[in-house]
Write a protein that holds these residues in place. Structure first.
Motif, PDB file in Angstrom:
ATOM      1  N   LEU A 116       0.830  -1.192   0.000  1.00 36.15           N
ATOM      2  CA  LEU A 116       0.000   0.000   0.000  1.00 36.15           C
ATOM      3  C   LEU A 116       0.872   1.251   0.000  1.00 36.15           C
ATOM      4  CD1 LEU A 116      -2.631  -1.287   2.559  1.00 36.15           C
ATOM      5  CD2 LEU A 116      -2.962  -0.936   0.107  1.00 36.15           C
ATOM      6  N   PRO A 117       0.327   2.377  -0.447  1.00 34.69           N
ATOM      7  CA  PRO A 117       1.149   3.592  -0.562  1.00 34.69           C
ATOM      8  C   PRO A 117       1.503   4.199   0.783  1.00 34.69           C
ATOM      9  CG  PRO A 117      -1.135   4.048  -1.143  1.00 34.69           C
ATOM     10  CD  PRO A 117      -1.031   2.567  -0.977  1.00 34.69           C
ATOM     11  N   VAL A 118       2.667   4.807   0.854  1.00 34.68           N
ATOM     12  CA  VAL A 118       3.088   5.582   2.011  1.00 34.68           C
ATOM     13  C   VAL A 118       3.436   6.982   1.521  1.00 34.68           C
ATOM     14  CG1 VAL A 118       3.943   3.593   3.273  1.00 34.68           C
ATOM     15  CG2 VAL A 118       5.495   4.816   1.759  1.00 34.68           C
ATOM     16  N   ARG A 119       3.580   7.908   2.436  1.00 33.65           N
ATOM     17  CA  ARG A 119       3.874   9.283   2.046  1.00 33.65           C
ATOM     18  C   ARG A 119       4.842   9.899   3.043  1.00 33.65           C
ATOM     19  NH1 ARG A 119       0.391  12.916   4.734  1.00 33.65           N
ATOM     20  NH2 ARG A 119      -1.059  11.892   6.156  1.00 33.65           N
ATOM     21  N   PRO A 252      10.078   0.526 -11.881  1.00 29.60           N
ATOM     22  CA  PRO A 252       9.511   0.580 -13.227  1.00 29.60           C
ATOM     23  C   PRO A 252       8.716  -0.678 -13.537  1.00 29.60           C
ATOM     24  CG  PRO A 252      11.813   1.262 -13.246  1.00 29.60           C
ATOM     25  CD  PRO A 252      11.537   0.717 -11.877  1.00 29.60           C
ATOM     26  N   GLY A 253       7.585  -0.500 -14.232  1.00 34.78           N
ATOM     27  CA  GLY A 253       6.764  -1.635 -14.645  1.00 34.78           C
ATOM     28  C   GLY A 253       5.535  -1.857 -13.802  1.00 34.78           C
ATOM     29  N   LEU A 254       5.465  -1.221 -12.626  1.00 36.98           N
ATOM     30  CA  LEU A 254       4.264  -1.379 -11.816  1.00 36.98           C
ATOM     31  C   LEU A 254       3.112  -0.597 -12.440  1.00 36.98           C
ATOM     32  CD1 LEU A 254       5.592  -1.171  -8.152  1.00 36.98           C
ATOM     33  CD2 LEU A 254       4.868  -3.195  -9.399  1.00 36.98           C
ATOM     34  N   ASP A 255       1.883  -0.970 -12.048  1.00 39.66           N
ATOM     35  CA  ASP A 255       0.717  -0.346 -12.654  1.00 39.66           C
ATOM     36  C   ASP A 255       0.606   1.132 -12.296  1.00 39.66           C
ATOM     37  OD1 ASP A 255       0.331  -1.621 -10.131  1.00 39.66           O
ATOM     38  OD2 ASP A 255      -1.797  -1.135 -10.229  1.00 39.66           O
ATOM     39  N   ASP A 256       1.138   1.557 -11.141  1.00 38.02           N
ATOM     40  CA  ASP A 256       1.137   2.966 -10.769  1.00 38.02           C
ATOM     41  C   ASP A 256       2.581   3.431 -10.642  1.00 38.02           C
ATOM     42  OD1 ASP A 256       0.874   5.486  -9.830  1.00 38.02           O
ATOM     43  OD2 ASP A 256      -0.322   4.988  -8.063  1.00 38.02           O
ATOM     44  N   PRO A 257       3.143   4.044 -11.693  1.00 40.46           N
ATOM     45  CA  PRO A 257       4.571   4.384 -11.674  1.00 40.46           C
ATOM     46  C   PRO A 257       4.919   5.502 -10.700  1.00 40.46           C
ATOM     47  CG  PRO A 257       3.514   5.304 -13.619  1.00 40.46           C
ATOM     48  CD  PRO A 257       2.481   4.430 -12.955  1.00 40.46           C
ATOM     49  N   HIS A 258       3.912   6.182 -10.140  1.00 37.35           N
ATOM     50  CA  HIS A 258       4.185   7.293  -9.239  1.00 37.35           C
ATOM     51  C   HIS A 258       3.981   6.915  -7.779  1.00 37.35           C
ATOM     52  CE1 HIS A 258       4.446   9.806 -12.773  1.00 37.35           C
ATOM     53  NE2 HIS A 258       3.251   9.423 -13.137  1.00 37.35           N
ATOM     54  N   ALA A 259       3.596   5.685  -7.511  1.00 38.49           N
ATOM     55  CA  ALA A 259       3.325   5.278  -6.141  1.00 38.49           C
ATOM     56  C   ALA A 259       4.619   5.012  -5.388  1.00 38.49           C
ATOM     57  CB  ALA A 259       2.455   4.018  -6.130  1.00 38.49           C
ATOM     58  N   ALA A 260       4.606   5.349  -4.117  1.00 38.93           N
ATOM     59  CA  ALA A 260       5.699   4.984  -3.224  1.00 38.93           C
ATOM     60  C   ALA A 260       5.173   3.888  -2.317  1.00 38.93           C
ATOM     61  CB  ALA A 260       6.143   6.201  -2.411  1.00 38.93           C
ATOM     62  N   LEU A 261       5.703   2.683  -2.433  1.00 39.69           N
ATOM     63  CA  LEU A 261       5.090   1.523  -1.813  1.00 39.69           C
ATOM     64  C   LEU A 261       5.920   1.000  -0.651  1.00 39.69           C
ATOM     65  CD1 LEU A 261       4.005  -0.363  -5.063  1.00 39.69           C
ATOM     66  CD2 LEU A 261       2.611   1.128  -3.608  1.00 39.69           C
ATOM     67  N   ALA A 262       5.215   0.326   0.261  1.00 42.75           N
ATOM     68  CA  ALA A 262       5.870  -0.178   1.462  1.00 42.75           C
ATOM     69  C   ALA A 262       6.931  -1.224   1.141  1.00 42.75           C
ATOM     70  CB  ALA A 262       4.819  -0.760   2.410  1.00 42.75           C
ATOM     71  N   THR A 263       6.770  -1.976   0.050  1.00 38.88           N
ATOM     72  CA  THR A 263       7.811  -2.937  -0.327  1.00 38.88           C
ATOM     73  C   THR A 263       9.126  -2.222  -0.629  1.00 38.88           C
ATOM     74  OG1 THR A 263       6.789  -2.879  -2.518  1.00 38.88           O
ATOM     75  CG2 THR A 263       6.377  -4.834  -1.176  1.00 38.88           C
ATOM     76  N   ALA A 264       9.034  -1.041  -1.262  1.00 41.08           N
ATOM     77  CA  ALA A 264      10.239  -0.279  -1.585  1.00 41.08           C
ATOM     78  C   ALA A 264      10.926   0.224  -0.321  1.00 41.08           C
ATOM     79  CB  ALA A 264       9.888   0.898  -2.501  1.00 41.08           C
ATOM     80  N   VAL A 265      10.157   0.507   0.728  1.00 49.56           N
ATOM     81  CA  VAL A 265      10.745   0.940   1.993  1.00 49.56           C
ATOM     82  C   VAL A 265      11.584  -0.185   2.593  1.00 49.56           C
ATOM     83  CG1 VAL A 265      10.273   1.744   4.329  1.00 49.56           C
ATOM     84  CG2 VAL A 265       8.879   2.564   2.428  1.00 49.56           C
ATOM     85  N   CYS A 266      11.032  -1.397   2.621  1.00 47.58           N
ATOM     86  CA  CYS A 266      11.774  -2.528   3.173  1.00 47.58           C
ATOM     87  C   CYS A 266      12.995  -2.845   2.313  1.00 47.58           C
ATOM     88  CB  CYS A 266      10.864  -3.751   3.294  1.00 47.58           C
ATOM     89  SG  CYS A 266      11.552  -5.061   4.349  1.00 47.58           S
ATOM     90  N   SER A 288      11.198   8.862   7.691  1.00 47.41           N
ATOM     91  CA  SER A 288      10.186   9.858   8.071  1.00 47.41           C
ATOM     92  C   SER A 288       9.004   9.723   7.117  1.00 47.41           C
ATOM     93  CB  SER A 288      10.777  11.263   8.025  1.00 47.41           C
ATOM     94  OG  SER A 288      11.724  11.434   9.052  1.00 47.41           O
ATOM     95  N   LEU A 289       8.341   8.595   7.227  1.00 50.04           N
ATOM     96  CA  LEU A 289       7.295   8.200   6.294  1.00 50.04           C
ATOM     97  C   LEU A 289       6.125   7.633   7.079  1.00 50.04           C
ATOM     98  CD1 LEU A 289       9.736   6.155   4.065  1.00 50.04           C
ATOM     99  CD2 LEU A 289       8.965   8.478   3.574  1.00 50.04           C
ATOM    100  N   GLY A 290       5.002   7.541   6.436  1.00 50.92           N
ATOM    101  CA  GLY A 290       3.869   6.934   7.104  1.00 50.92           C
ATOM    102  C   GLY A 290       2.739   6.672   6.129  1.00 50.92           C
ATOM    103  N   GLY A 291       1.699   6.054   6.619  1.00 51.67           N
ATOM    104  CA  GLY A 291       0.518   5.764   5.821  1.00 51.67           C
ATOM    105  C   GLY A 291      -0.644   5.445   6.723  1.00 51.67           C
ATOM    106  N   HIS A 292      -1.823   5.453   6.156  1.00 50.81           N
ATOM    107  CA  HIS A 292      -3.027   5.245   6.952  1.00 50.81           C
ATOM    108  C   HIS A 292      -3.682   3.890   6.676  1.00 50.81           C
ATOM    109  CE1 HIS A 292      -2.918   9.236   8.573  1.00 50.81           C
ATOM    110  NE2 HIS A 292      -2.805   9.750   7.369  1.00 50.81           N
ATOM    111  N   SER A 299       1.314  -6.352  13.153  1.00 55.06           N
ATOM    112  CA  SER A 299       1.059  -7.699  12.649  1.00 55.06           C
ATOM    113  C   SER A 299       1.122  -7.795  11.133  1.00 55.06           C
ATOM    114  CB  SER A 299      -0.318  -8.184  13.128  1.00 55.06           C
ATOM    115  OG  SER A 299      -1.357  -7.406  12.543  1.00 55.06           O
ATOM    116  N   GLY A 300       1.087  -6.663  10.423  1.00 51.45           N
ATOM    117  CA  GLY A 300       1.134  -6.682   8.965  1.00 51.45           C
ATOM    118  C   GLY A 300       2.498  -7.109   8.445  1.00 51.45           C
ATOM    119  N   LEU A 301       2.531  -7.633   7.242  1.00 52.20           N
ATOM    120  CA  LEU A 301       3.792  -8.119   6.683  1.00 52.20           C
ATOM    121  C   LEU A 301       4.761  -6.982   6.384  1.00 52.20           C
ATOM    122  CD1 LEU A 301       2.728 -11.060   4.338  1.00 52.20           C
ATOM    123  CD2 LEU A 301       3.297 -11.059   6.775  1.00 52.20           C
ATOM    124  N   ALA A 302       4.268  -5.773   6.110  1.00 55.73           N
ATOM    125  CA  ALA A 302       5.172  -4.638   5.935  1.00 55.73           C
ATOM    126  C   ALA A 302       5.946  -4.379   7.222  1.00 55.73           C
ATOM    127  CB  ALA A 302       4.385  -3.390   5.530  1.00 55.73           C
TER     128      ALA A 302
END
Length: 443
Positions: A116-119, A252-266, A288-292, A299-302
């Motif tokens: 999911l996206p973070v900001r 590159p290649g994801l359906d939303d090229p502008h998203a910042a995703l939790a997988t990228a953080v890990c 210094s990131l977060g999401g709702h 308990s989440g995998l992220a």
């Protein structure tokens, strides 16, 4: 077990209001059998399955929990996916949408969660921390501590490599590596996306960056490890440390090229620790990131992916305090990015911040497997709330809003199957089904 469920209601860019009522606890039963197939997917991934009917080739980022890493990695490769970080029993994965269910069917896969996206978040720093006393080595410290011999990693958006705060007394860059995840180039070892600038490229001024105009990462890195001088008198916490920066974003290649995703953080944290390990140094990674989205209880995998990376000499620091009480403000009005409460037969309304995008999402989490009635609402031209069912008696009820003869939606939803005593989640999304773009202005 408590006699009532305690739902945590999280949303961003979501609906005006949420009603939760009639939460009757399910009777305790025998231990849960291992999850199978699609039941291993969380609500976010189940919604992506619906999207995949239209474009089954696009890549989806996800976390995968496994009981057999080799078997799962082999299955991912066979299905055309790519593994990024492997952190204990959790790995980050990019996989064609068409093969999500096939991977979930693998016996070695325990569960899967969509990324999911973070900001960007940044709160006050240095206040009441007595950093100057640490730099001076005041008692009870045995000597001055400035970060010498430590790697400070920052996972954020953009870094100004030319800033004087990130150079040593000789004028040489203290940034020893920068991985821009959104640039196509030469990725770091173990990853297949982004571009790595090593020390040589940084010294030569030839580091390619995707969006050097943003400055949040410069601000954060300055607080964490900036060095003060006449041109930049406001030094950071660790001015003697070397810096590894990850400019994170969607591969590159994801359906939303502008998203910042939790997988990228890990992935970014894993990269920083790998650089530090190569140099034989301890490392502290700032995010210094977060999401709702998600259960917000670890308990989440992220969360597990990051937890599994940490340990002695591997410290993670995350933003805290920006929205700890759940409140956000818009034009003087208090709304909620997330809220928590006790569900009962009495209704509860929670106003959430909606965003500018026609597609909006909201999560509802409970601490037990309960039956909820959830309704989503929006204001009509008279200022009255028009409600539409999302869950009725525990059953998801996709629907379309009709407000003032304007069709909004459809609303789609999916549930996350609980694992043991972990919380249960329900995710809802309102899409612009007719393409009129009016969802963002009315919901």
């Amino acid at each position: 077990m408590s006699s009532r469920a305690i739902p945590s209601l999280y949303g961003f860019a979501s609906l005006v209001c949420l009603l939760v009522t009639n939460a009757a606890l399910a009777a305790p039963g025998p231990a849960l059998a291992p999850l199978r197939g699609v039941h291993k997917l969380d609500g976010a991934l189940r919604l992506r399955l619906d999207d995949a009917r239209h474009d089954r080739a696009h890549l989806v980022a996800a976390f995968v929990q496994t009981r057999d890493r080799e078997a799962t990695q082999s299955a991912i490769a066979r299905l055309g996916g790519v593994v990024g970080t492997v952190a204990g029993d959790v790995m980050t994965v990019r996989l064609p949408a068409a093969h999500i269910e096939a991977l979930a069917d693998e016996p070695s896969v325990m569960r899967m969660e969509g990324a999911l996206p973070v900001r960007a978040n940044l709160d006050a720093a240095r206040a009441a921390t007595r950093v100057d006393e640490v730099h001076a080595g005041h008692a009870p410290l045995p000597y001055a501590l400035t970060g010498q011999g430590v790697i400070v990693g920052v996972v954020d958006f953009d870094l100004d490599l030319t800033h004087a705060a990130f150079r040593d007394e000789a004028g040489e860059p203290r940034v020893i590596a920068l991985w821009d995840q959104a640039v196509q180039g030469t990725p770091p070892a173990g990853f297949d996306y982004g571009h790595l600038c090593d020390r040589r490229a940084i010294v030569a001024g030839g580091c390619l960056q995707s969006e050097p105009g943003r400055r949040h990462g410069t601000h954060v890195t300055g607080i964490a490890a900036g060095g003060g001088d006449d041109a930049s008198p406001y030094g950071g916490v660790a001015p003697g440390a070397e810096i590894v920066f990850v400019d994170f974003g969607a591969p590159p290649g994801l359906d939303d090229p502008h998203a910042a995703l939790a997988t990228a953080v890990c992935d970014g944290a894993a990269f920083v620790f790998s650089v530090a390990e190569t140099l034989g140094r301890p490392a502290v990674v700032n995010m210094s990131l977060g999401g709702h989205f998600g259960p917000h209880d670890g308990s989440g995998l992220a969360d597990r992916c990051l937890d599994n990376l940490s340990g002695p000499g591997r410290i993670l620091v995350a933003a805290a305090g920006n929205e700890g009480a759940g409140g956000l403000h818009r034009a003087g009005e208090r709304v909620f990015g997330h809220a928590a409460g006790v569900a009962s037969a009495e209704t509860r309304f929670v106003a959430f911040l909606h965003g500018a995008q026609p597609s909006m999402q909201i999560d509802v989490w409970t601490d037990h497997d309960v039956e909820l009635t959830v309704r989503l609402g929006a204001l009509d031209l008279r200022g009255e709330v028009v409600m539409a069912p999302a869950i009725e008696g525990g059953v998801l009820a996709p629907t379309t809003f009709t407000i003032d003869e304007l069709a909004l939606g459809p609303v789609s939803g999916a549930s996350t199957t609980p694992v043991g005593d972990e919380p249960r989640g329900h995710v809802f999304r309102v899409d612009d089904g007719d393409g009129d773009g009016k969802e963002a202005g009315r919901i």
